[in-house]
Enzyme design. Structure first.
Site, PDB file in Angstrom:
ATOM      1  N   ASP A 159      31.168   9.391  53.596  1.00 55.18           N
ATOM      2  CA  ASP A 159      32.434   9.149  52.899  1.00 55.18           C
ATOM      3  C   ASP A 159      32.763   7.660  52.877  1.00 55.18           C
ATOM      4  O   ASP A 159      32.219   6.876  53.638  1.00 55.18           O
ATOM      5  CB  ASP A 159      33.579   9.884  53.609  1.00 55.18           C
ATOM      6  CG  ASP A 159      33.483  11.386  53.427  1.00 55.18           C
ATOM      7  OD1 ASP A 159      34.135  12.103  54.208  1.00 55.18           O
ATOM      8  OD2 ASP A 159      32.754  11.833  52.515  1.00 55.18           O
ATOM      9  N   CYS A 165       0.833  -1.202   0.000  1.00 53.47           N
ATOM     10  CA  CYS A 165       0.000   0.000   0.000  1.00 53.47           C
ATOM     11  C   CYS A 165       0.871   1.257   0.000  1.00 53.47           C
ATOM     12  O   CYS A 165       1.844   1.345   0.739  1.00 53.47           O
ATOM     13  CB  CYS A 165      -0.887  -0.018   1.250  1.00 53.47           C
ATOM     14  SG  CYS A 165      -1.824   1.492   1.509  1.00 53.47           S
ATOM     15  N   CYS A 200      -0.009   3.078   3.808  1.00 56.33           N
ATOM     16  CA  CYS A 200       0.398   2.477   5.084  1.00 56.33           C
ATOM     17  C   CYS A 200       1.607   1.560   4.967  1.00 56.33           C
ATOM     18  O   CYS A 200       2.023   0.958   5.936  1.00 56.33           O
ATOM     19  CB  CYS A 200      -0.773   1.715   5.713  1.00 56.33           C
ATOM     20  SG  CYS A 200      -1.206   0.207   4.841  1.00 56.33           S
TER      21      CYS A 200
END
Lengths: 234, 504
Positions: B322, B98, B101
Site C-alpha cells: 500500500d 507501374c 507495384c
C-alpha cells in the site's frame, strides 16, 4: 597434544606448508563469518533504526480503522420512529449498514436476542454474490428489508437506507446476535451495500452527519437522563 | 544490336545501355534471362503500364533475386525489349507509375519525411542511401537488423488482375505456371545486400527492426472504406478478365514512403526500497489529481529511460504494498521494460542511475542490484509471486495493557490458519471470496514507555492482508489480533521487511 603435533609436523616441511595454508583459510573463514555476522547485525540495526524512527507521538487512544477509512452518516426514525441506523461509507464507495446506538431495539431489557435474515421475498443470508462484477447481488431500494432483529419484547425491521447492490450480510449475527449488543458499530454490522454513484448523490441528501446526529440525539438524552437519571448512551 | 549491349561490371551509373566488354557473372545472368523472355507478353505488359522489374518478376524463367539489385531500370528495359521495338513508346512508359507495384519497384515514391516530395531514381543506390539516412537519424545502436516491408493491399489485387489477363491470352506458356515473387519480397531482395553494406550491419531475425512502409496516397484521406470498396471493384474486374484491364485508364499515384525503426524491449531487474509512507507503487491518479507525492514506478522508470534513450517504459513488481506501507529489508524485486531503446546502458551508467536514486535529496525510494537482464526475467518474477513468504513489522495498539502472557500466547502460534473475507477496502474491485491464509510465525516486541503499543513481527503466506489481520475488518478476518488477545486492536503502521524469492 599440540606439542606432539608440532614435532611430527616439522619432520615434513611440505605438509607443514599445507597445514599452515589450511589454518590460514580456516581463520579467513572464521573472519568471513564474523564479518558476515557483523554485517547482518549492522543490517538489523539499520532496519531497527528505520522501524523505530517512524514512531513519533503515540496517542493514548488512536483513531479506529473505521474512523480513518470511513465517513459516518446516520439516518434517524427511518420509516418508523426510533429506527436509527448508521451508514459508514468507504472511500471506494461501499457502505456498511448497521444499528445506531440510539436504535430503540437497544432499549429493550436484555437487548437483542435474535436476528433473522429471512425477510421480504428471500432469505438474505443465502445470496451468493460472485465475481468482480458482483453478479447475483440483490438490487435493493432504500426501504428494502435486510433483516428482523428481535428482543424479548418486540421485533424490528432493519432496512437498507441506501439504494444499491446488496453485496453481503453479516451471517455471524444468526449464531451470535449478542454482537449487536456489544459492538453494533464493528463486528455487529448488518450488511454491505454498493450504491451507484448517481444513486448515492441523491441518497446522501436524506442522511445526516455524525455531528448532526450527536446534536439531535443529545436533546433526547438530556430529556431522558433528567427523567430517568440513567446515564447517556453517547 | 544486342551484341553491343553486354552488361558491364558492377553498377551501371552513367552508362545507360551498359557498354564495355566482359560484365560480371551476376548481371550477365540477368542479361541472358532478360533476353530470353517471351517478347509478346513483354510488349503487352509494357503497353498496359507494368514496370520493368514487375515484368521480370512475372515473365522471366529464372528467379528474381539479388543479382538484379545493381541493374538500373533503363538497362533492364533495354534488355527485355526485343531489337525492333519502338523506342517511342518506351520513353513514354518510363514516366508512368507501374499499375501493379505503384512505383515501389521503380524506386518512385513520395517521401513522407521530406514533405512528401516526389522521388524518382533509376537504381537502388539513392533509395538505399535515403533509407540509411533515415535509420541513422533515429540514433539506434545496432549490429544487425531485420528488414520489414509493408505495402498497400491493392497491389495484390492489381497483380491478380494482370495475371489473369496474361493467363487468358497466353494460356499455353510454361513460365506462367510458376509461383511469382511478391512485390514485398522483390523489394527486400533488391535492397537487402546494399543496405547491409551501407549500414555496416548483418541481417537476421534480430531484436532491431527496420520497417519500410508504403501507403496509398489517394486513400489516405478517405480511410479504409474506400480501399475495400475499390478492391472489391478491382476483384470483379479481374474476374471479368482482359476487357477491364485495357480499358482501365486510371492514373496511379506514387505511394507515400516512410521508415520506422523499432527495437524489441529490453529489461532491467533489481530490488527497490520504499522509505516513504506517501509514495504509491505505481502512478496513481484520480480525477486528475495524483495520490501521494510520487510513485516507485516513475522514480525508477524515469531515471532508467533516459539512460537507454528509449520511447517509454513499463513497470512490473513481484507483489505490491500500500501507499502507506514502507518496503524495507532486502527490497522487492522489480522489472523495468523499456520500449524502443536506442542504446544499452553500460554498467557504469547503471551505477550512476542507482546513485542518483539512492542519494537523492528526498530519499523516497532506494534501489539495488540494478542490471540489464534477458528473457529469463519473467521466470524470476513468477518466483516472487504466490507461493512465497513475506515478512512484516506492524505497530499495533490494543485497548488493554500488554501482559507477560501475551508474548507467549502470540509466539506459540505457528502456522496459524486464518480465514479472510475479501477486505471491505478492496471489495469494490475484487471478488467476494473467503481466502484461507497462513501466518507462519509471530513475535511481540515491547516498546519502551508504552503499554498499549507493541511491535508485531510476523511472517505470512503471500497474499495475506496484514492490516485486516490486526484490526479484524469488522470481524470478517478470523482469527485476528483482537480476537487472539481478547480486545480491540488497531494497526498504526506497517512495514515490509522481507520478500523471499526462490532459492534465497
Amino acid at each position: 597434544m599440540e606439542e606432539i603435533q608440532r614435532t611430527e609436523v616439522t619432520k615434513n616441511p611440505e605438509i607443514e606448508d599445507i597445514i599452515e595454508l589450511t589454518k590460514q583459510s580456516v581463520e579467513a573463514c572464521d573472519e568471513q563469518q564474523k564479518q558476515q555476522a557483523q554485517e547482518d547485525g549492522e543490517d538489523e540495526d539499520e532496519l531497527r533504526k528505520l522501524l523505530l524512527s517512524d514512531i513519533g507521538e503515540l496517542p493514548l487512544i488512536p483513531p479506529s480503522a473505521t474512523q480513518i477509512n470511513f465517513v459516518s452518516y446516520f439516518i434517524t426514525d427511518f420509516t418508523k420512529s426510533g429506527h436509527d441506523q448508521y451508514i459508514y461509507r468507504h472511500a471506494n464507495g461501499l457502505c456498511v449498514i448497521g444499528l445506531a446506538p440510539t436504535h430503540i431495539a437497544f432499549k429493550d431489557e436484555g437487548g437483542i436476542t435474535n436476528v433473522d435474515f429471512n425477510v421480504g421475498k428471500s432469505d438474505r443470508s443465502v445470496l451468493k454474490v460472485s465475481g468482480k462484477r458482483k453478479k447475483n447481488a440483490l438490487r435493493s431500494e432504500s426501504n428494502t428489508a435486510l433483516c428482523k432483529v428481535s428482543t424479548a419484547k418486540d421485533s424490528y425491521i432493519v432496512r437498507c437506507c441506501v439504494k444499491g447492490s446488496l453485496l453481503e450480510v453479516n451471517e455471524r449475527l444468526i449464531t451470535q446476535p449478542e454482537l449487536l449488543n456489544s459492538s453494533a458499530d464493528r463486528e455487529g454490522y448488518i450488511a454491505i451495500i454498493m450504491p451507484r454513484p448517481a444513486d448515492w448523490t441523491k441518497n446522501k441528501e436524506s442522511l445526516i452527519t455524525l455531528e448532526e446526529y450527536k446534536e439531535k440525539k443529545e436533546k433526547v438524552f438530556m430529556i431522558q437522563s433528567a427523567e430517568t437519571l440513567e446515564p447517556c448512551l453517547l | 544490336m544486342s551484341d553491343e549491349t553486354v552488361p558491364a561490371a558492377g553498377d551501371s551509373s552513367g552508362l545507360v545501355n551498359g557498354f564495355v566488354s566482359h560484365g560480371d557473372s551476376k548481371t550477365r545472368r540477368v542479361y541472358e534471362t532478360a533476353r530470353s523472355v517471351h517478347s509478346g507478353s513483354v510488349k503487352d505488359l509494357l503497353s498496359l503500364g507494368v514496370c520493368e522489374r514487375c515484368i521480370f518478376r512475372l515473365v522471366a524463367v529464372e528467379a528474381f533475386d539479388s543479382d538484379l539489385s545493381s541493374v538500373s531500370t533503363s538497362t533492364l528495359r533495354s534488355w527485355i525489349q526485343s531489337g525492333d521495338d519502338e523506342t517511342g513508346s518506351s520513353e513514354s512508359n518510363c514516366s508512368r507509375i507501374c499499375i501493379i507495384c505503384l512505383g515501389i519497384l521503380q524506386f518512385v515514391f513520395s517521401d513522407a519525411a521530406a514533405e512528401k516530395k516526389l522521388v524518382k531514381s533509376d537504381t537502388s543506390s539513392d533509395y538505399v542511401a535515403r533509407v540509411t539516412d533515415l535509420v541513422k537519424q533515429d540514433r539506434h545502436d545496432f549490429d544487425s537488423f531485420g528488414l520489414e516491408v509493408s505495402v498497400p493491399s491493392t497491389i495484390m489485387d492489381n497483380e491478380r488482375a494482370v495475371l489473369s489477363y496474361l493467363k487468358e491470352k497466353y494460356s499455353t506458356e510454361g513460365w506462367l505456371q510458376r509461383d511469382k515473387i511478391s512485390v514485398k519480397d522483390a523489394l527486400k531482395v533488391l535492397i537487402l545486400d546494399p543496405l547491409k553494406a551501407s549500414l555496416g550491419a548483418q541481417s537476421d531475425s534480430s531484436s532491431f527492426h527496420i520497417r519500410l512502409t508504403y501507403s496509398e496516397a489517394s486513400d489516405e484521406a478517405l480511410g479504409v472504406s474506400k480501399t475495400t470498396h475499390e478492391s472489391k471493384r478491382r476483384k470483379t474486374d479481374a474476374e471479368n478478365g482482359s476487357n477491364c484491364i485495357s480499358e482501365n485508364s486510371k492514373v496511379y499515384e506514387p505511394c507515400i514512403f516512410s521508415v520506422h525503426c523499432n527495437k524489441m524491449p529490453i529489461f532491467f531487474s533489481g530490488r527497490y526500497f520504499k522509505y516513504s509512507r506517501n509514495v504509491s507503487q505505481s502512478r496513481w491518479i484520480i480525477d486528475d489529481e495524483r495520490m501521494g507525492e510520487a510513485s516507485v514506478e516513475e522514480i525508477l522508470g524515469g531515471n532508467i529511460l533516459p539512460a537507454c534513450l528509449g520511447d517509454s517504459y513499463k513497470f512490473h513488481a513481484a507483489g505490491r504494498e500500500d501507499i502507506d506501507v514502507r518496503m524495507l529489508g532486502s527490497g522487492r524485486p522489480f522489472l523495468i521494460e523499456v520500449q524502443n531503446s536506442r542504446q544499452c546502458p553500460s554498467e557504469q551508467s547503471l551505477k550512476e542511475v542507482e546513485e542518483k536514486i539512492n542519494y537523492s535529496e528526498k530519499k523516497l525510494v532506494g534501489v539495488k542490484d540494478l542490471k540489464c537482464i534477458g528473457s529469463q526475467c519473467w521466470a524470476m518474477m513468477r518466483e516472487g509471486e504466490a507461493e512465497k513468504q513475506k515478512q512484516y513489522v506492524a505497530l499495533v495498539w490494543i485497548a488493554r495493557p500488554l501482559e507477560e502472557k501475551d508474548f507467549n500466547s502470540i509466539s506459540s502460534l505457528k502456522e496459524l490458519k486464518i480465514l479472510q473475507k475479501t477486505p471491505v477496502r478492496v471489495l469494490h474491485r475484487r471478488s467476494p471470496l473467503d481466502r484461507e491464509k497462513i501466518i507462519h510465525w509471530m513475535k511481540v516486541e515491547k516498546i519502551k514507555g508504552h503499554s498499549h503499543y507493541f511491535l508485531l513481527h510476523l511472517c505470512t503466506q503471500a497474499g495475506t492482508y496484514i492490516k485486516e489481520f490486526v484490526h479484524g475488518d469488522l470481524g470478517r478476518t478470523t482469527p485476528s489480533m483482537g480476537s487472539i488477545l481478547g480486545c480491540r486492536a488497531e494497526i498504526i503502521q506497517l512495514d515490509v521487511t522481507d520478500v523471499k524469492m526462490g532459492d534465497e
